[in-house]
Motif scaffolding. Structure first.
Motif, PDB file in Angstrom:
ATOM      1  N   ARG A  20      36.479  47.777  36.278  1.00 37.84           N
ATOM      2  CA  ARG A  20      37.309  46.687  35.775  1.00 37.84           C
ATOM      3  C   ARG A  20      36.792  46.310  34.396  1.00 37.84           C
ATOM      4  O   ARG A  20      35.584  46.161  34.181  1.00 37.84           O
ATOM      5  N   GLY A  36      29.114  49.846  49.779  1.00 34.42           N
ATOM      6  CA  GLY A  36      30.476  49.430  50.085  1.00 34.42           C
ATOM      7  C   GLY A  36      30.857  48.133  49.407  1.00 34.42           C
ATOM      8  O   GLY A  36      31.858  47.513  49.739  1.00 34.42           O
ATOM      9  N   SER A  93      31.552  46.023  45.662  1.00 30.82           N
ATOM     10  CA  SER A  93      31.739  46.082  44.219  1.00 30.82           C
ATOM     11  C   SER A  93      30.506  45.489  43.543  1.00 30.82           C
ATOM     12  O   SER A  93      29.898  44.558  44.060  1.00 30.82           O
ATOM     13  N   THR A 113      39.250  50.327  50.347  1.00 35.87           N
ATOM     14  CA  THR A 113      38.587  49.614  49.258  1.00 35.87           C
ATOM     15  C   THR A 113      39.656  49.324  48.220  1.00 35.87           C
ATOM     16  O   THR A 113      40.423  50.231  47.878  1.00 35.87           O
ATOM     17  N   ARG A 142      40.913  47.048  44.516  1.00 32.16           N
ATOM     18  CA  ARG A 142      40.718  46.103  43.413  1.00 32.16           C
ATOM     19  C   ARG A 142      42.100  45.739  42.897  1.00 32.16           C
ATOM     20  O   ARG A 142      42.944  46.602  42.676  1.00 32.16           O
ATOM     21  N   GLY A 160      35.662  42.035  47.456  1.00 31.94           N
ATOM     22  CA  GLY A 160      34.841  43.030  46.763  1.00 31.94           C
ATOM     23  C   GLY A 160      34.082  43.926  47.717  1.00 31.94           C
ATOM     24  O   GLY A 160      33.160  44.629  47.312  1.00 31.94           O
ATOM     25  N   GLU A 161      34.494  43.930  48.976  1.00 31.75           N
ATOM     26  CA  GLU A 161      33.812  44.777  49.951  1.00 31.75           C
ATOM     27  C   GLU A 161      34.778  45.787  50.557  1.00 31.75           C
ATOM     28  O   GLU A 161      35.928  45.449  50.848  1.00 31.75           O
ATOM     29  N   SER A 162      34.295  46.977  50.805  1.00 29.19           N
ATOM     30  CA  SER A 162      35.087  47.960  51.527  1.00 29.19           C
ATOM     31  C   SER A 162      35.297  47.466  52.951  1.00 29.19           C
ATOM     32  O   SER A 162      34.430  46.813  53.527  1.00 29.19           O
TER      33      SER A 162
END
Lengths: 336, 336, 336, 336
Positions: free
Chosen positions: B218, B327, B329, C193, C195, C327-329
């Motif tokens: 990002r 896992g 970000s 996952t 974004r 922000g987590e899988s």
């Protein structure tokens, strides 16, 4: 060790510059003499790429300081310079055409055939990487028996009127490249049919010349080759080649400066217009043309076309011109 | 007159050879010293491209005979060689990555920032003609606001196990190029999300490494960048780049050796597989990388990426590795 | 002889119209009832394509005059209408999504699983000729082991604010199609996952929604799937699909209305912008969706996706939304 | 309200079937009579698409139950059936060519010109979506003045010897489509030049026919049109069209069944071979041909080509044949 070759260059116009640059970039070769009646041009070229300066070809040959010569002077001088090179025993690379007058070419023909030095014609497209690979693959039998060839060749814009006036006409000036390329794939052409047209150029019309043409060649094995020419193309230099065989089709399209494609609200998948002229499109080919010539000079195997190829292209151009003017197909025998 | 630059080369492996050849081909530059602990390699390179031979970097710097150095030695030596170049006041072009260990990089960071010499990182893709033009056009506003980037980057085949073992993993070894390319368009990356996978390579699996990966970056302006990597591709080296903006899309596809397309009974419009590896695909880019470095050496404006770019790529690769393993970000701040 | 099927249609908006037209064009099927609380819409549709009119679904089911129903009414009604169809023993084709609330879907899940009638979900892209062929070829093993999928899916323009407000967000409204398409190739997805980003839409931002997204899925065999979405695209509806396997790559690009390519002074090889929206791009797919549903109704083998497919897409969309916000899988188990 | 049209179909071979299917699929039209001396064929067609059966055209016309007729019977019957349709006052769509003998065509010419019913020729390619759009854009002036056209038209495979023997030769049987398409863009052709060749077919050679041809047409405004034909193509049906104008170039390439492209170790960016024959490639065009004919029947504006277009194509085919045999360009005057 590789023989160091001293080059004499005749002519320092656009193509002369290109050859000077090529020679300068090659190891084991150097520009030894630069010759142009317009001495300032010769001096400028020599200043940038090396070599002594002369306005007189005889001085160059007499110097004993050239192992090979490149002729990029005006067409009218080609025959005499090749002749002089033969006399001097110096290998020669001459820009196309040998001459605009087939009689003048033929007067040199026997002597050229008897010459022991390489006489090489500057059909640069034969050295283009894409066409070379195309030819290799056709030759390898990848598409079976060659049956048809389509050549599309359009210049980005019409040359100046003065150039046109002394060009020998569209067939001898522009189509001649395509005629030679046809022979790169089908050496033995037996028939020429051509139609010319006047679509946009008042100059061409006034000169009795055409600005648009379609030429159909027939090979000895009944291959048909269709060449389409135009003196202008709004989207850049258009150079396409397609070989159709019994087992498939191979095509070379146009080259762009970069791989960038664009998607917008107006158009998608678009590329920037093509490289604008032959010096860009065939830059690498011009370099390889000299490299192959130097191989010939050294007695190594070389892919360079020779005097007979230069003559054949002119025979075909003459036949195309005649066919376009009479409306009759013209039989040719390139072996005679 | 242009300053003549004497180059010291560290490392004579695959990339070292490429740089030696580039230097040899550039006027106003020469290979002055060639240094490799494997002296035979240095000798062979010097024999071909010139220069004195040494096995000891200190000897090269002490000679006072190098105006700039190129570091193509193993990664583990990079930090020390850059450090030595700074001490010697000699501009340095260092292959990526600076190091696999961010701590080691950071220990040199302040000194590098304070250095007055150019410290240039070898991200060759920034010099690729197609990507350079792409970047110029995006920068010019042609597609409005940059919103998304898609990078597809697949190697033709997996490297040897020994290479993999010391590579630092797919993100630090392979993705790092794409991370830098992302920063070529969006310098300020603020977040990294990554997923790795094991699809075919037993070696990668044993090493705890991945052979397949998707990384999402990002940018500071909420640009999203998706990178797809694989350690193999049956059809050749796959290097595609797509930039999507509010007003359009620009794409760079793959390059082929020639423009020849084929039509057969099995498939139509096909091209030969892509150029097989980075040394071919980026041959011109490697040359331009050195050219731009020499501009920096001469104090001319240069597009070369610097130490901070090298560090940023590593920060992002580290973050990708962490994200792939946790896992989660990972937020990054490249300015800190 | 083929069974004649009487169809009840719920909902006469954009998609309802498309289905009415499809039914009318199919032999051995007819529009028997058209139902919409907005009676005028139902009347207009019935006038054009046939059928009795009602504003009350119960009346339709009670009539005993429908052999199958198609649900193209607002999302909030889907669960109840499927439920009613089960009770009535009438096969149902329901537009996606089953509901925006997974809990509501799950309350119907056991009953749907126990139902003996076909419950079919309207994932139209599964019927697109190009994607169907792509899936067939991947399935046939043409590219070896499936390792990666890249889906690019961009709408031509943002929907109205009112639509966005009740859409459930980009993942449940837009990505859901791509999630189902991912499952068309890799049914067993185990990890999501995502974004999201805000690049241009003030409306999306105010709603706490995204206008740009990248989603990475992992399949049970470590396949990685990268989906890129945007709510706008200046060059038209962008629907690309790429499957990468151990032995090759297959790609479906965008479709244009015609094959006409253009060369001009501005751009070469360009096509007109893509078909502007899903009703055009997937016109044939919508028709085939109904054809396949009718096969299911007749008890013939059918490729129609079912209730569990509809639920799976929602589970993945929910997971994507959660991942984008945390922000987590997110691990998923579609079998549970 | 739209007039319901009862169609009489003559001929139930390959093309007859296609037309029967088209008629059956059109609202407000029906197959009323199916006529073929081979009565079983007529019965089979009528069983599938409706209509009474006859082996005698006179019975059909006498029935008073046809509002229009479609002639898909053997070429030798065309003139008589058109003649009968005129006498009966029934609009007629006749497959190309009108006849292989220009004299027979000319004997009907004045009567056809005086007829008040629509006499429509089945040049299906004029209804192909891609060519129609191409023509519209050229007409709109998008590429300025039309200067050149390149038509490439290659059949996938040679027809049976029996077909060839009665085909009238490559120009009247195959090129005739391209000649009509040339006239779709440049109606007034003034000169025909043709070369034929024998590259692979012993049958064609024995029949005194060609299997390969290049035809050059000249338009009244000096447009040049180059047509390339072959009776076979290993990669499928090859149908390309390129129009070159003073301001640009428009091209229609070949159509594939799907958009799936393939990348493998052998070839990249490849498509499956083209749709194999005209019934597939021009399926939609055949349908639209009938739709446009029905417009003409109803007295609505219609794009259907007429008797004079059918005659013009034959005049050009005759001229091509003559030119190919004499080696001379042939002047034509289509208005005479």
């Amino acid at each position: 060790m590789t023989q160091h070759i001293r080059i004499g260059l005749f002519g320092t116009g656009r193509i002369g510059q290109v050859h000077a640059m090529s020679v300068a970039a090659i190891d084991d070769a150097e520009l030894a003499w630069v010759c142009d009646p317009f001495v300032e041009g010769a001096e400028r070229t020599a200043a940038e790429y090396g070599g002594k300066v002369s306005s007189d070809p005889a001085e160059v040959f007499a110097s004993g300081e050239v192992d090979a010569v490149i002729v990029a002077a005006p067409t009218a001088t080609h025959v005499d310079l090749i002749d002089a090179a033969i006399d001097a025993g110096v290998p020669v690379l001459c820009e196309k055409p040998i001459d605009l007058d087939l009689d003048r070419v033929d007067r040199l023909r026997a002597k050229a055939a008897a010459a022991t030095i390489p006489i090489v014609l500057g059909f640069n497209r034969r050295f283009d990487r894409h066409f070379t690979e195309l030819q290799r693959r056709v030759e390898s039998g990848e598409i079976g028996t060659l049956e048809q060839i389509l050549i599309t060749s359009r210049d980005p814009g019409e040359p100046p009127a003065a150039y046109l006036a002394s060009s020998g006409g569209i067939f001898r000036d522009m189509t001649i490249h395509d005629l030679d390329m046809a022979r790169f794939f089908v050496p033995d052409i037996v028939e020429v049919t051509a139609r010319g047209a006047n679509t946009f150029s008042a100059t061409a019309r006034e000169l009795g010349d055409f600005d648009s043409a379609v030429v159909t060649l027939r090979g000895a094995n009944d291959e048909l080759i269709a060449i389409t020419n135009s003196r202008h193309a709004s989207y850049g230099y258009d150079q396409r080649f397609e070989v159709f065989g019994s087992e498939g089709l191979l095509q070379v399209g146009n080259q762009t400066d970069t791989l960038v494609r664009r998607w917008s609200g107006d158009a998608v998948e678009s590329l920037e217009p093509y490289q604008n002229f032959f010096l860009q499109r065939y830059a690498e080919a011009y370099r390889l043309e000299v490299v192959e010539f130097l191989k010939a000079v050294r007695g190594e195997p070389s892919r360079s076309p020779g005097f007979e190829d230069g003559r054949a292209a002119l025979v075909l151009a003459d036949a195309a011109d005649r066919s376009a003017r009479t409306g009759e197909s013209v039989a040719v025998d390139l072996s005679r």
